[in-house]
Design a protein around this motif. Structure first.
Motif, PDB file in Angstrom:
ATOM      1  N   UNK A  68      48.224  47.276  40.455  1.00  0.00           N
ATOM      2  CA  UNK A  68      47.659  47.607  39.140  1.00  0.00           C
ATOM      3  C   UNK A  68      48.594  47.255  37.977  1.00  0.00           C
ATOM      4  N   UNK A  69      49.922  47.399  38.125  1.00  0.00           N
ATOM      5  CA  UNK A  69      50.792  47.007  37.003  1.00  0.00           C
ATOM      6  C   UNK A  69      50.630  45.546  36.591  1.00  0.00           C
ATOM      7  N   UNK A  70      50.127  44.709  37.511  1.00  0.00           N
ATOM      8  CA  UNK A  70      49.945  43.286  37.192  1.00  0.00           C
ATOM      9  C   UNK A  70      48.583  43.003  36.567  1.00  0.00           C
ATOM     10  N   UNK A  71      47.684  44.004  36.514  1.00  0.00           N
ATOM     11  CA  UNK A  71      46.359  43.802  35.929  1.00  0.00           C
ATOM     12  C   UNK A  71      46.495  43.622  34.420  1.00  0.00           C
ATOM     13  N   UNK A  72      45.925  42.544  33.898  1.00  0.00           N
ATOM     14  CA  UNK A  72      46.065  42.223  32.479  1.00  0.00           C
ATOM     15  C   UNK A  72      44.774  42.390  31.688  1.00  0.00           C
ATOM     16  N   UNK A  73      43.715  42.831  32.328  1.00  0.00           N
ATOM     17  CA  UNK A  73      42.459  43.021  31.617  1.00  0.00           C
ATOM     18  C   UNK A  73      42.512  44.228  30.701  1.00  0.00           C
ATOM     19  N   UNK A  74      41.534  44.302  29.800  1.00  0.00           N
ATOM     20  CA  UNK A  74      41.514  45.389  28.818  1.00  0.00           C
ATOM     21  C   UNK A  74      40.250  46.232  28.886  1.00  0.00           C
ATOM     22  N   UNK A  75      39.238  45.803  29.647  1.00  0.00           N
ATOM     23  CA  UNK A  75      37.958  46.516  29.664  1.00  0.00           C
ATOM     24  C   UNK A  75      37.575  46.906  31.085  1.00  0.00           C
ATOM     25  N   UNK A  76      36.680  47.898  31.228  1.00  0.00           N
ATOM     26  CA  UNK A  76      36.197  48.271  32.557  1.00  0.00           C
ATOM     27  C   UNK A  76      35.537  47.099  33.280  1.00  0.00           C
ATOM     28  N   UNK A  77      34.859  46.236  32.534  1.00  0.00           N
ATOM     29  CA  UNK A  77      34.198  45.087  33.148  1.00  0.00           C
ATOM     30  C   UNK A  77      35.231  44.137  33.757  1.00  0.00           C
ATOM     31  N   UNK A  78      36.333  43.947  33.042  1.00  0.00           N
ATOM     32  CA  UNK A  78      37.399  43.093  33.572  1.00  0.00           C
ATOM     33  C   UNK A  78      38.053  43.733  34.792  1.00  0.00           C
ATOM     34  N   UNK A  79      38.188  45.051  34.770  1.00  0.00           N
ATOM     35  CA  UNK A  79      38.751  45.750  35.925  1.00  0.00           C
ATOM     36  C   UNK A  79      37.850  45.589  37.140  1.00  0.00           C
ATOM     37  N   UNK A  80      36.540  45.729  36.942  1.00  0.00           N
ATOM     38  CA  UNK A  80      35.609  45.566  38.053  1.00  0.00           C
ATOM     39  C   UNK A  80      35.663  44.136  38.595  1.00  0.00           C
ATOM     40  N   UNK A  81      35.740  43.166  37.706  1.00  0.00           N
ATOM     41  CA  UNK A  81      35.855  41.780  38.156  1.00  0.00           C
ATOM     42  C   UNK A  81      37.121  41.549  38.963  1.00  0.00           C
ATOM     43  N   UNK A  82      38.200  42.199  38.545  1.00  0.00           N
ATOM     44  CA  UNK A  82      39.475  42.110  39.272  1.00  0.00           C
ATOM     45  C   UNK A  82      39.350  42.728  40.660  1.00  0.00           C
ATOM     46  N   UNK A  83      38.719  43.902  40.729  1.00  0.00           N
ATOM     47  CA  UNK A  83      38.480  44.543  42.028  1.00  0.00           C
ATOM     48  C   UNK A  83      37.647  43.641  42.940  1.00  0.00           C
ATOM     49  N   UNK A  84      36.617  43.038  42.375  1.00  0.00           N
ATOM     50  CA  UNK A  84      35.745  42.182  43.182  1.00  0.00           C
ATOM     51  C   UNK A  84      36.496  40.967  43.725  1.00  0.00           C
ATOM     52  N   UNK A  85      37.399  40.409  42.928  1.00  0.00           N
ATOM     53  CA  UNK A  85      38.183  39.269  43.423  1.00  0.00           C
ATOM     54  C   UNK A  85      39.070  39.673  44.591  1.00  0.00           C
ATOM     55  N   UNK A  86      39.679  40.843  44.487  1.00  0.00           N
ATOM     56  CA  UNK A  86      40.502  41.335  45.603  1.00  0.00           C
ATOM     57  C   UNK A  86      39.628  41.530  46.839  1.00  0.00           C
ATOM     58  N   UNK A  87      38.453  42.125  46.626  1.00  0.00           N
ATOM     59  CA  UNK A  87      37.524  42.367  47.728  1.00  0.00           C
ATOM     60  C   UNK A  87      37.122  41.059  48.401  1.00  0.00           C
ATOM     61  N   UNK A  88      36.774  40.049  47.618  1.00  0.00           N
ATOM     62  CA  UNK A  88      36.331  38.784  48.186  1.00  0.00           C
ATOM     63  C   UNK A  88      37.463  38.092  48.940  1.00  0.00           C
ATOM     64  N   UNK A  89      38.682  38.223  48.458  1.00  0.00           N
ATOM     65  CA  UNK A  89      39.813  37.678  49.199  1.00  0.00           C
ATOM     66  C   UNK A  89      39.945  38.345  50.561  1.00  0.00           C
ATOM     67  N   UNK A  90      39.724  39.653  50.607  1.00  0.00           N
ATOM     68  CA  UNK A  90      39.792  40.366  51.884  1.00  0.00           C
ATOM     69  C   UNK A  90      38.677  39.920  52.825  1.00  0.00           C
ATOM     70  N   UNK A  91      37.489  39.679  52.270  1.00  0.00           N
ATOM     71  CA  UNK A  91      36.386  39.197  53.099  1.00  0.00           C
ATOM     72  C   UNK A  91      36.658  37.794  53.638  1.00  0.00           C
TER      73      UNK A  91
END
Length: 210
Positions: A68-91
């Motif tokens: 999370x310290x490396x997350x550079x987004x500013x909005x909840x939408x950007x946070x969700x997009x970041x979570x989804x990218x991590x999820x897709x990498x795991x898949x």
């Protein structure tokens, strides 16, 4: 996302930015159902029997909390997009590790059954699961070659780590069942398992460098 939930997410993100781990946890949990649906929609039929949506989401949360310290987004939408990218990498990692390695694993299991005793087979079964928390297939294959060394590494782990790994990979229990055995919540034993696997992978890294 509704206006109410969007406002809540914005408040939680702001608190998380100020260092509140509780708010970060609540923010991630807001998206748990959505992320599970993403996993369910993306998993290949051959993977559904081997990959738990909850496990993939929990691993995503673990990595998101760590990074999370490396997350550079500013909005909840950007946070969700970041979570989804991590999820897709795991898949994608699951596809690579489970599907591409399936035939090789069958051949290895036959070889192991012929060459090793029951105790060694149990250790090899645990070794084959280590890539679940992220590793390259080639490195994982090399590290699995010496089951005896892995057995010593397992024995060097703290009792709780060794027990959760044994119950998960040797007895094949899910996290709720492990929680019942160990007197902990399923979420607590899942995090304990992630830490135990991380510690074991660290030992394997040290062994491969020696």
């Amino acid at each position: 996302m509704t206006s109410t939930s969007g406002s809540l997410a914005a408040d939680l993100l702001a608190d998380a930015r100020r260092g509140s781990e509780t708010s970060l946890g609540k923010l991630m949990q807001l998206h748990a159902s959505y992320l599970k649906l993403v996993v369910a929609s993306q998993l290949d039929d051959r993977l559904r029997a081997r990959v738990s949506s909850s496990d993939v989401v929990q691993e995503t949360f673990y990595e998101a909390h760590r990074d999370f310290p490396a997350f550079r987004g500013a909005t909840p939408e950007e946070f969700l997009g970041w979570l989804r990218r991590i999820l897709m990498n795991n898949l994608l990692r699951a596809v690579e590790l489970h599907l591409k390695a399936a035939k090789r694993d069958v051949r290895r299991e036959v070889s192991i059954d012929r060459a090793q005793g029951p105790g060694d087979r149990s250790v090899a079964a645990i070794a084959s699961q280590l890539p679940h928390v992220g590793d390259s297939p080639s490195a994982s294959i090399q590290r699995r070659e010496n089951a005896d060394a892995l057995g010593h590494m397992l024995n060097s782990l703290p009792d709780d780590y060794r027990e959760v790994i044994r119950l998960r990979h040797q007895e094949g229990l899910d996290f709720s069942e492990i929680g019942d055995r160990m007197g902990r919540s399923s979420g607590a034993v899942r995090m304990l398992w992630l830490r135990g696997i991380k510690r074991l992978r660290g030992l394997l890294d040290e062994g491969s460098e020696g």
